[in-house]
Motif scaffolding. Sequence first.
Motif, mmCIF file in Angstrom:
data_model
loop_
_atom_site.group_PDB
_atom_site.id
_atom_site.type_symbol
_atom_site.label_atom_id
_atom_site.label_comp_id
_atom_site.label_asym_id
_atom_site.label_seq_id
_atom_site.Cartn_x
_atom_site.Cartn_y
_atom_site.Cartn_z
ATOM 1 N N VAL A 191 5.641 58.022 -3.752
ATOM 2 C CA VAL A 191 6.541 58.864 -2.960
ATOM 3 C C VAL A 191 7.901 58.905 -3.659
ATOM 4 C CG1 VAL A 191 5.390 58.359 -0.773
ATOM 5 C CG2 VAL A 191 7.321 56.932 -1.502
ATOM 6 N N THR A 192 8.756 59.832 -3.266
ATOM 7 C CA THR A 192 10.097 59.889 -3.842
ATOM 8 C C THR A 192 10.918 58.705 -3.337
ATOM 9 O OG1 THR A 192 11.059 61.171 -2.032
ATOM 10 C CG2 THR A 192 9.991 62.412 -3.821
ATOM 11 N N HIS A 193 12.035 58.456 -4.022
ATOM 12 C CA HIS A 193 12.896 57.363 -3.560
ATOM 13 C C HIS A 193 13.443 57.651 -2.165
ATOM 14 C CE1 HIS A 193 16.787 55.215 -3.084
ATOM 15 N NE2 HIS A 193 16.029 54.210 -3.478
ATOM 16 N N ALA A 194 13.773 58.901 -1.898
ATOM 17 C CA ALA A 194 14.293 59.270 -0.570
ATOM 18 C C ALA A 194 13.254 58.991 0.513
ATOM 19 C CB ALA A 194 14.695 60.740 -0.557
ATOM 20 N N GLU A 195 11.990 59.298 0.221
ATOM 21 C CA GLU A 195 10.916 59.041 1.193
ATOM 22 C C GLU A 195 10.694 57.546 1.385
ATOM 23 O OE1 GLU A 195 8.132 63.015 0.496
ATOM 24 O OE2 GLU A 195 8.005 61.325 -0.906
ATOM 25 N N PHE A 196 10.754 56.809 0.276
ATOM 26 C CA PHE A 196 10.613 55.356 0.366
ATOM 27 C C PHE A 196 11.742 54.754 1.191
ATOM 28 C CE2 PHE A 196 12.262 51.324 -1.327
ATOM 29 C CZ PHE A 196 11.241 50.477 -0.922
ATOM 30 N N LYS A 197 12.962 55.172 0.908
ATOM 31 C CA LYS A 197 14.123 54.619 1.611
ATOM 32 C C LYS A 197 14.057 54.921 3.106
ATOM 33 C CE LYS A 197 19.187 54.623 1.567
ATOM 34 N NZ LYS A 197 20.400 55.144 0.875
ATOM 35 N N LYS A 198 13.650 56.117 3.448
ATOM 36 C CA LYS A 198 13.526 56.484 4.858
ATOM 37 C C LYS A 198 12.489 55.588 5.553
ATOM 38 C CE LYS A 198 12.327 60.323 7.941
ATOM 39 N NZ LYS A 198 11.892 61.752 8.002
ATOM 40 N N ALA A 199 11.342 55.377 4.893
ATOM 41 C CA ALA A 199 10.294 54.532 5.463
ATOM 42 C C ALA A 199 10.760 53.080 5.556
ATOM 43 C CB ALA A 199 9.026 54.630 4.619
ATOM 44 N N TRP A 200 11.449 52.616 4.539
ATOM 45 C CA TRP A 200 11.977 51.246 4.488
ATOM 46 C C TRP A 200 12.918 50.981 5.662
ATOM 47 C CZ3 TRP A 200 11.240 46.711 2.202
ATOM 48 C CH2 TRP A 200 12.302 45.824 1.984
ATOM 49 N N ILE A 201 13.855 51.903 5.873
ATOM 50 C CA ILE A 201 14.823 51.736 6.955
ATOM 51 C C ILE A 201 14.133 51.852 8.320
ATOM 52 C CG2 ILE A 201 16.849 52.779 8.065
ATOM 53 C CD1 ILE A 201 17.857 53.491 5.255
ATOM 54 N N THR A 202 13.215 52.800 8.439
ATOM 55 C CA THR A 202 12.480 52.959 9.697
ATOM 56 C C THR A 202 11.702 51.691 10.027
ATOM 57 O OG1 THR A 202 12.261 55.353 9.405
ATOM 58 C CG2 THR A 202 10.701 54.285 10.917
ATOM 59 N N TRP A 203 11.025 51.144 9.021
ATOM 60 C CA TRP A 203 10.261 49.908 9.234
ATOM 61 C C TRP A 203 11.168 48.785 9.735
ATOM 62 C CZ3 TRP A 203 10.240 45.461 5.637
ATOM 63 C CH2 TRP A 203 9.405 44.437 6.097
ATOM 64 N N LEU A 204 12.285 48.593 9.071
ATOM 65 C CA LEU A 204 13.194 47.508 9.423
ATOM 66 C C LEU A 204 13.834 47.720 10.791
ATOM 67 C CD1 LEU A 204 14.926 47.024 5.958
ATOM 68 C CD2 LEU A 204 13.456 45.357 7.102
ATOM 69 N N GLN A 205 14.362 48.917 11.011
ATOM 70 C CA GLN A 205 15.132 49.155 12.230
ATOM 71 C C GLN A 205 14.257 49.265 13.483
ATOM 72 O OE1 GLN A 205 17.771 52.489 11.523
ATOM 73 N NE2 GLN A 205 19.330 51.121 10.711
ATOM 74 N N SER A 206 12.980 49.517 13.301
ATOM 75 C CA SER A 206 12.109 49.608 14.470
ATOM 76 C C SER A 206 11.378 48.289 14.750
ATOM 77 C CB SER A 206 11.099 50.762 14.313
ATOM 78 O OG SER A 206 10.330 50.605 13.143
ATOM 79 N N GLY A 207 11.795 47.237 14.069
ATOM 80 C CA GLY A 207 11.255 45.919 14.391
ATOM 81 C C GLY A 207 10.661 45.135 13.241
ATOM 82 N N ALA A 208 10.503 45.766 12.055
ATOM 83 C CA ALA A 208 9.909 45.102 10.889
ATOM 84 C C ALA A 208 8.572 44.447 11.241
ATOM 85 C CB ALA A 208 10.879 44.080 10.301
ATOM 86 N N PHE A 209 7.742 45.183 11.963
ATOM 87 C CA PHE A 209 6.434 44.668 12.347
ATOM 88 C C PHE A 209 5.512 44.586 11.134
ATOM 89 C CE2 PHE A 209 8.038 45.990 16.444
ATOM 90 C CZ PHE A 209 7.518 45.048 17.323
ATOM 91 N N ALA A 210 4.684 43.561 11.101
ATOM 92 C CA ALA A 210 3.700 43.419 10.034
ATOM 93 C C ALA A 210 2.361 43.966 10.479
ATOM 94 C CB ALA A 210 3.546 41.949 9.666
ATOM 95 N N PRO A 211 1.709 44.757 9.634
ATOM 96 C CA PRO A 211 0.342 45.199 9.961
ATOM 97 C C PRO A 211 -0.555 43.999 10.188
ATOM 98 C CG PRO A 211 1.205 46.379 8.059
ATOM 99 C CD PRO A 211 2.167 45.273 8.345
ATOM 100 N N LYS A 212 -1.645 44.199 10.913
ATOM 101 C CA LYS A 212 -2.539 43.083 11.231
ATOM 102 C C LYS A 212 -3.208 42.520 10.005
ATOM 103 C CE LYS A 212 -3.465 44.416 16.015
ATOM 104 N NZ LYS A 212 -4.513 44.796 17.015
ATOM 105 N N LYS A 213 -3.426 43.357 8.993
ATOM 106 C CA LYS A 213 -4.089 42.890 7.783
ATOM 107 C C LYS A 213 -3.199 43.094 6.583
ATOM 108 C CE LYS A 213 -8.748 43.854 9.531
ATOM 109 N NZ LYS A 213 -10.016 44.571 9.284
#
Length: 205
Positions: free
Chosen positions: A183-205
């Motif tokens: 993915v582009t850096h912009a897409e990665f950064k958006k996903a990175w921030i979303t993951w962190l700010q919405s709880g940094a949940f870990a997938p089950k596997k």
Amino acid sequence: MKQFVSKKAAAMVSFSIFIIAVGTSAFRKDVPAKEITFNIVNRDSVASVQAFEIVYKTLMSPRCMNCHPAGDVPLQGDDSHLHAMGPKRGLDGKGVYAMKCSNCHQESNIAGLHMPPGNPDWHLPPAAMKMVFQGKSAHELAKQLVDKKQNGNKDMKKLIEHADDGLVLAGWNPGEGRTLPPVTHAEFKKAWITWLQSGAFAPKK
């Protein structure tokens, strides 16, 4: 005697007023709140895990994983094979003895097909905190990324800032003949921030 009682009563009244004032101030709405630290904005496990899917496939791409090996020899190429000449991590992540990363990896990419990519701070994570990506499941990597004992003591704010780190950005400028992250850096950064700010949940596997 009356004067003593009067002074004692006055003191008690003053103390009572003080207590009431302190108690009241605790519930005043106009009292400035403490500065909010960079924290979870909207806890959402579904959005968080979905965002991490993008983060994970990016970090597991050769452009990221090659510098986060399970061993002390960096990886190389789109197939992530062991680096030619077998350079070692070293204590600071910058190589050992005369075989330093900066010997070949200059401040910028060297022109030409498959020539060494460059950055002023080219290195692996240090020996004391290897931050391994290779071989990690999505669950394991998510847990590791937010563990201060494994991520360089980075809190939420520093983790978000790390998305724009020079070496992270170098993954999207790898030099001729190398594939880019998925993915582009912009897409990665958006996903990175979303993951962190919405709880940094870990997938089950």
